[in-house]
Each structure stands twice: as structure tokens, then as C-alpha cells.
Design an enzyme around this catalytic site. Sequence first.
Site, PDB file in Angstrom:
ATOM      1  N   GLY A 154       0.178  -1.574   0.119  1.00 56.12           N
ATOM      2  CA  GLY A 154      -0.127  -0.319   0.374  1.00 56.12           C
ATOM      3  C   GLY A 154       0.873   1.455   0.301  1.00 56.12           C
ATOM      4  O   GLY A 154       1.939   1.195   0.081  1.00 56.12           O
ATOM      5  N   HIS A 155       0.233   2.357   0.698  1.00 56.61           N
ATOM      6  CA  HIS A 155       0.773   3.217   0.575  1.00 56.61           C
ATOM      7  C   HIS A 155       2.070   3.521   0.640  1.00 56.61           C
ATOM      8  O   HIS A 155       3.163   3.948   0.747  1.00 56.61           O
ATOM      9  CB  HIS A 155       0.361   4.370   1.562  1.00 56.61           C
ATOM     10  CG  HIS A 155       0.255   5.878   1.113  1.00 56.61           C
ATOM     11  ND1 HIS A 155       0.015   6.508   0.296  1.00 56.61           N
ATOM     12  CD2 HIS A 155       0.581   6.562   2.262  1.00 56.61           C
ATOM     13  CE1 HIS A 155       0.406   7.619   0.673  1.00 56.61           C
ATOM     14  NE2 HIS A 155       0.650   8.350   1.432  1.00 56.61           N
ATOM     15  N   PHE A 156       2.617   3.000   2.481  1.00 56.33           N
ATOM     16  CA  PHE A 156       4.061   3.122   3.081  1.00 56.33           C
ATOM     17  C   PHE A 156       4.776   2.090   2.524  1.00 56.33           C
ATOM     18  O   PHE A 156       4.841   0.857   3.207  1.00 56.33           O
ATOM     19  CB  PHE A 156       3.657   3.003   4.548  1.00 56.33           C
ATOM     20  CG  PHE A 156       3.163   4.831   5.215  1.00 56.33           C
ATOM     21  CD1 PHE A 156       4.543   5.490   5.198  1.00 56.33           C
ATOM     22  CD2 PHE A 156       2.016   4.466   5.471  1.00 56.33           C
ATOM     23  CE1 PHE A 156       4.038   6.930   5.308  1.00 56.33           C
ATOM     24  CE2 PHE A 156       1.713   6.607   5.563  1.00 56.33           C
ATOM     25  CZ  PHE A 156       2.250   7.760   5.387  1.00 56.33           C
TER      26      PHE A 156
END
Length: 337
Positions: free
Chosen positions: A307-309
Site C-alpha cells: 500500500g501507501h507506506f
Amino acid sequence: MSPSQNSLPTRRAFGLLAAAVLMFAAIRPTQAAAAGNSADKRRVDVQVRYRTVPLDGVDVFYREAGPKDAPVLLLLHGFPTSSHMFRDLIPALADRYRVVAPDYPGFGQSAAPQRGTFDYTFDRYADIVEKLTEHLGLRRYALYVMDYGAPVGFRLATRHPERITALIVQNGNAYDEGLAGFWDPIKTYWSDPSPANREALRWLTSSKATKWQYTNGVPDTSRVSPDAWTHDQALLDRPGNADIQLDLFYDYRTNPPLYPQWQEFFRSQRPPTLVLWGKNDEIFVAAGAAPYLRDNPKAELHLLDTGHFALETHGPRMAELIVDFLARHPAKKRVER
């Protein structure tokens, strides 16, 4: 021949052997000490230092590691985190590079001036980071930009293209394609900054939202340390910090109009570019990754199943990719005119 004469060569041989043993014993500690000193030097080179410097009246915190004379890598964090997001990446790179990772005002360990006494804008953050690079004497550097780090870093790049030796982009947007449904309520706030539209975004500073940013799109959430989102949330929960973040949500509207300028930088300057993207990110969707190759065909793209991180789940792999990329694109000395 007498027994004493017959044993003379043996005694001589033992004498030479004893001398050799004594000489080796004398040399070995010296060699061991030298090896130990070398190991100590390596440990010192990768040891992270935690420093704070006043810039324009604001105490700005940064992490630094690596040899002072090594090529520089400047790490710029996103929301809602800080240089803490690079806590594992920095030691993995510091044996080869001088790595610097600041916290923006209002984030991490940097000061958080009251609203009204400091402009919480991306222009201002770029000013602060630029002043930090000048304070540290960083004349040329590779940029790692993630999330908010992209609009901060790309402002620096377009101001001083001669300073940029390479770009590493991790879920950092510079294209309309990267802004999907997640941004709809934020865009509503941009077009109508009413109290109601502002309050509709306050949930983004909640613990539930912070944890979601770290775990959404991650196939195996056991790879994400809960220390990450609890650390971020503790800082978000400081009095007045949520309103600082809401100010920044509103100021993000200044970034899309700059996309054409940033894209022109990619086309005209063609900096070596490595794009690492968590392909399941709902904040900056994967459709925003490929356009970097449209403007710089020599850019390299790796879509990661996360995902994002992405660093939380793919840190070791990303470190390998970064080391390999920078080794193939060493910073060239710039000719002064």
C-alpha cells in the site's frame, strides 16, 4: 657422533619455531586491533545522528548518517509521518551515502509554531528544506520523495535543477492520474473552504485513519510494525496539530497547477529516476506511477504488492533497488562556469 651433536639441528628447529610463534603473537594483536578499528569505523559511518537546527526562527529536526564526503541522498517524508518513516532505510544506505532526512515544521520532532505565526504551506516547507540543505552545505543531492515529499522536493528541483543528481519517487504524485476518489472530499474543500467542508476532513487525523494508511492494500499486515502508526498518532494528537494538518490539506490545492512545470523538468532535465510504488495505494493510485516514464523514458518503475507506506513491508527490497540504481547512476561532478 655424540647424542648432543645429533640433537643440535632439532634444537635449532625448535628455536626457530618458537621465535616464529612469538613474532606471530606480537603481530596478531596489532592486526586484530587494526581490523577492530576498521569495523569501528564502519559502525561510526552508519551511525544515525539526531540533530536540530534553527532555521528562520523554527527549530528543524533532522536525521543524518554516512560519510560527510559521500554522495548525498535527501529523504523527504509524507503525511502523517516524519523522518521516522526512514528509520530502517537510513542505516541500509549510510555506508555508501550521506543521508539526510528532515522533519517539516509541525511534524515529527521539529517545532510546531502556532498557526498565524508560521505559514503551513508547501512553498514554506520547500523554503525550510532549501535552507537546511544550504546550512549543511549540500550543493548536490539525490532526492527521495514520498507523498508530501513530492511537492516539497519537486519545488526544490525546479528552483535548482543543477542540484539534483537523481530522483527516487515512492508514492509521490506529479500527475492528475494519481488523484482518484480518495481526493474527492479534499477537492470539495479546495473549491469551498467552508467550516463544514473543513470538518469533514478532520477524520483523516484520527487513529483509525492513520492505521488505515499503513495497512490498507497490504496483503500481510503482520509485516507492518504498529510502532509506525502509534508514533505518528501521538504527534498528530498534540494540541492544535490537527488544524495544522487541515491547513495543509487546503494548501495541497496549490500542487496540481504546478504539475506541468514539474513534468517539464522531468522531460528537459531527464534526471536518473527510480519509481517505487505500492500498487495497492488508494491515496496516490498506481495510475500516477507510469506517467513518469512518459516524460522520462529512461526512468525505471517497480510496482510493489503493498500500500501507501511501501517501506514498512518492502524496506529491504527497496534498499537493494536504491543501492543498485544509484550505483548505476553515480552523481557526476558539475563543471562550474
